[in-house]
Design a protein around this motif. Sequence first.
Motif, PDB file in Angstrom:
ATOM      1  N   ALA A 194     -21.411 -30.158  -7.515  1.00  0.00           N
ATOM      2  CA  ALA A 194     -21.736 -28.728  -7.341  1.00  0.00           C
ATOM      3  C   ALA A 194     -21.741 -28.193  -5.721  1.00  0.00           C
ATOM      4  CB  ALA A 194     -23.117 -28.305  -8.123  1.00  0.00           C
ATOM      5  N   TYR A 195     -22.435 -29.518  -5.033  1.00  0.00           N
ATOM      6  CA  TYR A 195     -22.562 -29.133  -3.404  1.00  0.00           C
ATOM      7  C   TYR A 195     -21.113 -29.325  -3.114  1.00  0.00           C
ATOM      8  CZ  TYR A 195     -23.160 -30.857   1.097  1.00  0.00           C
ATOM      9  OH  TYR A 195     -22.687 -31.071   2.440  1.00  0.00           O
ATOM     10  N   PHE A 196     -20.322 -30.222  -3.442  1.00  0.00           N
ATOM     11  CA  PHE A 196     -18.729 -30.353  -2.814  1.00  0.00           C
ATOM     12  C   PHE A 196     -18.128 -29.008  -2.987  1.00  0.00           C
ATOM     13  CE2 PHE A 196     -19.477 -35.225  -2.717  1.00  0.00           C
ATOM     14  CZ  PHE A 196     -19.492 -35.105  -1.329  1.00  0.00           C
ATOM     15  N   LYS A 197     -18.103 -28.663  -4.471  1.00  0.00           N
ATOM     16  CA  LYS A 197     -17.569 -27.470  -4.865  1.00  0.00           C
ATOM     17  C   LYS A 197     -17.785 -26.199  -3.875  1.00  0.00           C
ATOM     18  CE  LYS A 197     -16.572 -24.674  -8.804  1.00  0.00           C
ATOM     19  NZ  LYS A 197     -17.030 -24.540 -10.471  1.00  0.00           N
ATOM     20  N   THR A 198     -19.214 -26.169  -3.754  1.00  0.00           N
ATOM     21  CA  THR A 198     -19.814 -24.990  -2.824  1.00  0.00           C
ATOM     22  C   THR A 198     -19.217 -25.028  -1.405  1.00  0.00           C
ATOM     23  OG1 THR A 198     -21.699 -24.749  -4.121  1.00  0.00           O
ATOM     24  CG2 THR A 198     -21.761 -23.476  -2.095  1.00  0.00           C
ATOM     25  N   ILE A 199     -19.361 -26.162  -1.000  1.00  0.00           N
ATOM     26  CA  ILE A 199     -18.843 -26.324   0.584  1.00  0.00           C
ATOM     27  C   ILE A 199     -17.267 -26.294   0.414  1.00  0.00           C
ATOM     28  CG2 ILE A 199     -18.424 -28.099   2.477  1.00  0.00           C
ATOM     29  CD1 ILE A 199     -21.351 -27.170   2.190  1.00  0.00           C
ATOM     30  N   LEU A 241     -10.075 -34.096   4.369  1.00  0.00           N
ATOM     31  CA  LEU A 241     -10.110 -35.476   3.979  1.00  0.00           C
ATOM     32  C   LEU A 241     -11.557 -35.944   3.880  1.00  0.00           C
ATOM     33  CD1 LEU A 241      -8.880 -38.347   4.017  1.00  0.00           C
ATOM     34  CD2 LEU A 241      -9.436 -38.497   6.519  1.00  0.00           C
ATOM     35  N   TYR A 242     -12.695 -35.260   4.503  1.00  0.00           N
ATOM     36  CA  TYR A 242     -14.011 -35.613   4.018  1.00  0.00           C
ATOM     37  C   TYR A 242     -14.324 -35.172   2.452  1.00  0.00           C
ATOM     38  CZ  TYR A 242     -18.902 -34.825   4.039  1.00  0.00           C
ATOM     39  OH  TYR A 242     -20.208 -34.770   3.551  1.00  0.00           O
ATOM     40  N   MET A 243     -13.923 -34.064   2.333  1.00  0.00           N
ATOM     41  CA  MET A 243     -14.256 -33.399   0.991  1.00  0.00           C
ATOM     42  C   MET A 243     -13.548 -34.234  -0.116  1.00  0.00           C
ATOM     43  SD  MET A 243     -16.371 -30.937   1.609  1.00  0.00           S
ATOM     44  CE  MET A 243     -16.424 -30.510  -0.279  1.00  0.00           C
TER      45      MET A 243
END
Length: 420
Positions: A194-199, A241-243
Amino acid sequence: MGVLANIKKLFYTENDDYVNDIEDVLETELQPDMSRTVIEVLKNEEAKLEPVSLGKKPDEVEVKNYIDSNCQRMVTVQQQNKGLRREYEKVTGYLKDIELIEGMDSDRKKELVSVAEEIVELERRQKKINKQSQKISDANYKTMQQYEDIMNKELVSMKKSEKFQLDIKSDMRHLEGEKAGLLYEKKERYARHAYFKTISIGLSVMIISLFIFLLIIAMFSKADMTIPFIIIIAVSGLLILYMFMGVRNNRYGMALVNRKLNKAINLMNSVKIKYINNTALLDYMYGKYGVKSADELEYVWGHYLRIKAEEEKNEADRERIDELEKELKERLNSEGIHDTNVWSSQVVAIIESREMVEVRHKLNVRRGKLREQIAYNDEMFSQSAGLLAVLMADRPEYERLVRECVEKNKISDAFYEFVR
């Protein structure tokens, strides 16, 4: 296929939710309780097997482990039921013997009662002599006498089963802890997703806004915005790339946690079946010998041996009792009684109808417990067979593996009969 559809609905639903109250799982205490009956255990949540999901794309090792686990479960409960059914038939035979005794011709019944009454009187005389040293009840004494030939073996077996019960409880605590840890890790993985999705959404909005802002500046100021555009593109690439790497690693971790969780659930299910069957065994043995633990049985058995040593001093009475017991067995044998030895230690039941009612009640209780355990094992067999049947129906490519497994474990006849 209606049965298969129902089983599929119960056990093949993909479960993407996770347990929120992890602390409740971590605080679960499975304290060993040797006095619990199998019926009490079957009604408890800890005895219920948990579903295992293979997911949409399981690898061959996972599928083989899944099939082997269910096959082994079927083999275990099938073997246990063979012994349970033999014992069930024996208890049923005793109940039929009671019917034969109660239906005897009145004259022959009087002669049988006369022999039984003399046996009881002589035994009472012997017990009176040994009363000071007797520390156990008449019921315990009769039980020890009935199972004297196998008592040492049964005592060792009961102690072994009690130790096994403690080991099973230890395994269940360990597996519950492992499962709770995996559930917690699964929760963390979902939170990270969820964190990656929000970011990702935030970064996308920010990058697009910067591009629009720079375009507006370039249109109205005629300034050269090449370098700022290059910087934004470079920074955007690094962020993407990080994501990408973060999401990829998290997905791999989620898949790994799910596999570990399935393995832990499979192990827990197998341990629970052992727990149920061992609880049933202890419950049945405690009821059979009228005790609550192996220590109590050892105490009763020790006193019985000392009492018997005193009784041997009364040899004349003992010889007469032997003669009468032989006559009793001959009379019972002539009536078609299948096990005459049992009645030598239960002669009071031949004399008093109230005692016979009590004997019948105990036998019915024993038979009921055996029936409960047989039914539970049959249900466990059907459950595992149903899971494999669903797998064959939904995934035809795995049908060969299922057939090889059931044939290798010599359960093919029962399995195919269930599938039909």
